[in-house]
Design a protein around this motif. Structure first.
Motif, PDB file in Angstrom:
ATOM      1  N   LEU A  54      47.628  30.846  55.023  1.00  0.00           N
ATOM      2  CA  LEU A  54      47.871  31.683  53.842  1.00  0.00           C
ATOM      3  C   LEU A  54      46.582  31.940  53.078  1.00  0.00           C
ATOM      4  O   LEU A  54      45.868  31.006  52.708  1.00  0.00           O
ATOM      5  CB  LEU A  54      48.898  31.012  52.928  1.00  0.00           C
ATOM      6  CG  LEU A  54      50.286  30.783  53.529  1.00  0.00           C
ATOM      7  CD1 LEU A  54      51.167  30.041  52.532  1.00  0.00           C
ATOM      8  CD2 LEU A  54      50.925  32.100  53.940  1.00  0.00           C
ATOM      9  N   ASP A  55      46.307  33.207  52.834  1.00  0.00           N
ATOM     10  CA  ASP A  55      45.143  33.622  52.060  1.00  0.00           C
ATOM     11  C   ASP A  55      45.437  33.385  50.574  1.00  0.00           C
ATOM     12  O   ASP A  55      46.415  33.901  50.050  1.00  0.00           O
ATOM     13  CB  ASP A  55      44.880  35.103  52.327  1.00  0.00           C
ATOM     14  CG  ASP A  55      43.635  35.624  51.627  1.00  0.00           C
ATOM     15  OD1 ASP A  55      42.965  34.845  50.907  1.00  0.00           O
ATOM     16  OD2 ASP A  55      43.326  36.814  51.803  1.00  0.00           O
ATOM     17  N   ILE A  56      44.601  32.611  49.929  1.00  0.00           N
ATOM     18  CA  ILE A  56      44.797  32.328  48.498  1.00  0.00           C
ATOM     19  C   ILE A  56      43.671  32.921  47.651  1.00  0.00           C
ATOM     20  O   ILE A  56      43.529  32.595  46.480  1.00  0.00           O
ATOM     21  CB  ILE A  56      44.914  30.807  48.227  1.00  0.00           C
ATOM     22  CG1 ILE A  56      43.663  30.080  48.685  1.00  0.00           C
ATOM     23  CG2 ILE A  56      46.159  30.237  48.888  1.00  0.00           C
ATOM     24  CD1 ILE A  56      43.548  28.654  48.185  1.00  0.00           C
ATOM     25  N   SER A  57      42.858  33.806  48.251  1.00  0.00           N
ATOM     26  CA  SER A  57      41.681  34.317  47.548  1.00  0.00           C
ATOM     27  C   SER A  57      42.020  35.322  46.445  1.00  0.00           C
ATOM     28  O   SER A  57      41.260  35.467  45.495  1.00  0.00           O
ATOM     29  CB  SER A  57      40.694  34.946  48.535  1.00  0.00           C
ATOM     30  OG  SER A  57      41.296  36.040  49.194  1.00  0.00           O
ATOM     31  N   SER A  58      43.151  36.024  46.551  1.00  0.00           N
ATOM     32  CA  SER A  58      43.513  37.008  45.518  1.00  0.00           C
ATOM     33  C   SER A  58      43.761  36.319  44.180  1.00  0.00           C
ATOM     34  O   SER A  58      44.299  35.223  44.136  1.00  0.00           O
ATOM     35  CB  SER A  58      44.776  37.772  45.924  1.00  0.00           C
ATOM     36  OG  SER A  58      44.533  38.503  47.080  1.00  0.00           O
ATOM     37  N   GLU A  59      43.400  37.023  43.110  1.00  0.00           N
ATOM     38  CA  GLU A  59      43.505  36.454  41.772  1.00  0.00           C
ATOM     39  C   GLU A  59      44.934  36.041  41.420  1.00  0.00           C
ATOM     40  O   GLU A  59      45.152  35.005  40.833  1.00  0.00           O
ATOM     41  CB  GLU A  59      43.005  37.482  40.752  1.00  0.00           C
ATOM     42  CG  GLU A  59      42.262  36.875  39.599  1.00  0.00           C
ATOM     43  CD  GLU A  59      41.654  37.950  38.704  1.00  0.00           C
ATOM     44  OE1 GLU A  59      42.236  38.194  37.632  1.00  0.00           O
ATOM     45  OE2 GLU A  59      40.626  38.511  39.100  1.00  0.00           O
ATOM     46  N   GLY A  60      45.918  36.835  41.803  1.00  0.00           N
ATOM     47  CA  GLY A  60      47.304  36.553  41.440  1.00  0.00           C
ATOM     48  C   GLY A  60      47.961  35.451  42.244  1.00  0.00           C
ATOM     49  O   GLY A  60      49.069  35.035  41.931  1.00  0.00           O
ATOM     50  N   VAL A  61      47.284  34.965  43.284  1.00  0.00           N
ATOM     51  CA  VAL A  61      47.882  33.940  44.137  1.00  0.00           C
ATOM     52  C   VAL A  61      47.529  32.561  43.584  1.00  0.00           C
ATOM     53  O   VAL A  61      46.409  32.095  43.730  1.00  0.00           O
ATOM     54  CB  VAL A  61      47.418  34.083  45.606  1.00  0.00           C
ATOM     55  CG1 VAL A  61      47.941  32.939  46.455  1.00  0.00           C
ATOM     56  CG2 VAL A  61      47.864  35.411  46.175  1.00  0.00           C
ATOM     57  N   ASP A  62      48.525  31.934  42.917  1.00  0.00           N
ATOM     58  CA  ASP A  62      48.290  30.616  42.319  1.00  0.00           C
ATOM     59  C   ASP A  62      49.335  29.608  42.773  1.00  0.00           C
ATOM     60  O   ASP A  62      49.406  28.498  42.274  1.00  0.00           O
ATOM     61  CB  ASP A  62      48.272  30.719  40.792  1.00  0.00           C
ATOM     62  CG  ASP A  62      49.562  31.328  40.250  1.00  0.00           C
ATOM     63  OD1 ASP A  62      50.485  31.621  41.045  1.00  0.00           O
ATOM     64  OD2 ASP A  62      49.657  31.507  39.023  1.00  0.00           O
ATOM     65  N   SER A  63      50.187  30.020  43.728  1.00  0.00           N
ATOM     66  CA  SER A  63      51.220  29.117  44.242  1.00  0.00           C
ATOM     67  C   SER A  63      51.471  29.434  45.707  1.00  0.00           C
ATOM     68  O   SER A  63      51.103  30.513  46.196  1.00  0.00           O
ATOM     69  CB  SER A  63      52.526  29.294  43.448  1.00  0.00           C
ATOM     70  OG  SER A  63      53.086  30.573  43.707  1.00  0.00           O
ATOM     71  N   VAL A  64      52.109  28.514  46.404  1.00  0.00           N
ATOM     72  CA  VAL A  64      52.482  28.732  47.798  1.00  0.00           C
ATOM     73  C   VAL A  64      53.437  29.927  47.879  1.00  0.00           C
ATOM     74  O   VAL A  64      53.318  30.782  48.760  1.00  0.00           O
ATOM     75  CB  VAL A  64      53.106  27.457  48.410  1.00  0.00           C
ATOM     76  CG1 VAL A  64      53.782  27.748  49.742  1.00  0.00           C
ATOM     77  CG2 VAL A  64      52.038  26.383  48.586  1.00  0.00           C
ATOM     78  N   TRP A  65      54.364  30.012  46.920  1.00  0.00           N
ATOM     79  CA  TRP A  65      55.315  31.120  46.900  1.00  0.00           C
ATOM     80  C   TRP A  65      54.583  32.459  46.779  1.00  0.00           C
ATOM     81  O   TRP A  65      54.870  33.410  47.502  1.00  0.00           O
ATOM     82  CB  TRP A  65      56.313  30.928  45.757  1.00  0.00           C
ATOM     83  CG  TRP A  65      57.591  31.686  45.956  1.00  0.00           C
ATOM     84  CD1 TRP A  65      58.722  31.225  46.550  1.00  0.00           C
ATOM     85  CD2 TRP A  65      57.871  33.042  45.578  1.00  0.00           C
ATOM     86  NE1 TRP A  65      59.691  32.208  46.565  1.00  0.00           N
ATOM     87  CE2 TRP A  65      59.197  33.332  45.974  1.00  0.00           C
ATOM     88  CE3 TRP A  65      57.133  34.043  44.951  1.00  0.00           C
ATOM     89  CZ2 TRP A  65      59.788  34.567  45.765  1.00  0.00           C
ATOM     90  CZ3 TRP A  65      57.735  35.288  44.736  1.00  0.00           C
ATOM     91  CH2 TRP A  65      59.045  35.522  45.142  1.00  0.00           C
ATOM     92  N   ALA A  66      53.623  32.536  45.861  1.00  0.00           N
ATOM     93  CA  ALA A  66      52.854  33.774  45.656  1.00  0.00           C
ATOM     94  C   ALA A  66      52.036  34.118  46.904  1.00  0.00           C
ATOM     95  O   ALA A  66      51.867  35.289  47.245  1.00  0.00           O
ATOM     96  CB  ALA A  66      51.942  33.644  44.439  1.00  0.00           C
ATOM     97  N   ALA A  67      51.528  33.110  47.606  1.00  0.00           N
ATOM     98  CA  ALA A  67      50.759  33.348  48.837  1.00  0.00           C
ATOM     99  C   ALA A  67      51.669  33.913  49.932  1.00  0.00           C
ATOM    100  O   ALA A  67      51.276  34.825  50.664  1.00  0.00           O
ATOM    101  CB  ALA A  67      50.096  32.055  49.307  1.00  0.00           C
TER     102      ALA A  67
END
Length: 143
Positions: A54-67
């Motif tokens: 899972l890419d977590i580099s995007s600013e809005g990605v702060d959780s596993v769910w968001a990823a």
């Protein structure tokens, strides 16, 4: 007409029908759909997986769910002439998730560690939108 509202899809699959103890536990299948603005049918490929990165580099990605949400979000490809979408066709009994903690920094031409916190709940239930037709949402206990 023949009463079909949905255009037919051309389906390609590789290695989906293999069997092993590892695949029976960790194996799932991702459905990748490419909808061209001009084509009459989606081009669909089925890709087996035994873990997700899972890419977590995007600013809005702060959780596993968001990823996972970002992973399944439709994206414009081919200069906006088509849309690519990933959905889960088969969910594994045990889901292995890896957080991609490094990104490439174009300014320094070096990999860069992503140090932000990524939260997760004790339980993760897949969103219906992440699932291909007729796949039942599954709940995972995260450890």
């Amino acid at each position: 007409g023949e009463g079909a509202d949905e255009p037919a899809a051309e389906v390609r699959s590789a290695g989906v029908h293999e069997d092993s103890p590892i695949l029976r536990i960790f194996g799932g299948v991702i459905q990748s759909s490419l909808r061209s603005n001009s084509a009459k049918a989606d081009s669909v490929s089925l890709e087996p997986f035994n873990h997700l990165i899972l890419d977590i580099s995007s600013e809005g990605v702060d959780s596993v769910w968001a990823a996972l949400e970002a992973y399944c979000r439709p994206e414009a490809v081919d200069e906006g002439r088509a849309t690519k979408r990933l959905q889960f066709r088969v969910l594994p009994k045990v889901l292995i998730l890896t957080l991609k903690r490094f990104s490439y920094n174009k300014d320094t031409s070096c990999p860069q560690k992503i140090k932000k916190a990524v939260v997760y709940e004790e339980r993760l239930t897949f969103d219906r939108g992440w699932l291909a037709d007729e796949v039942e949402p599954q709940e995972y206990q995260l450890t």
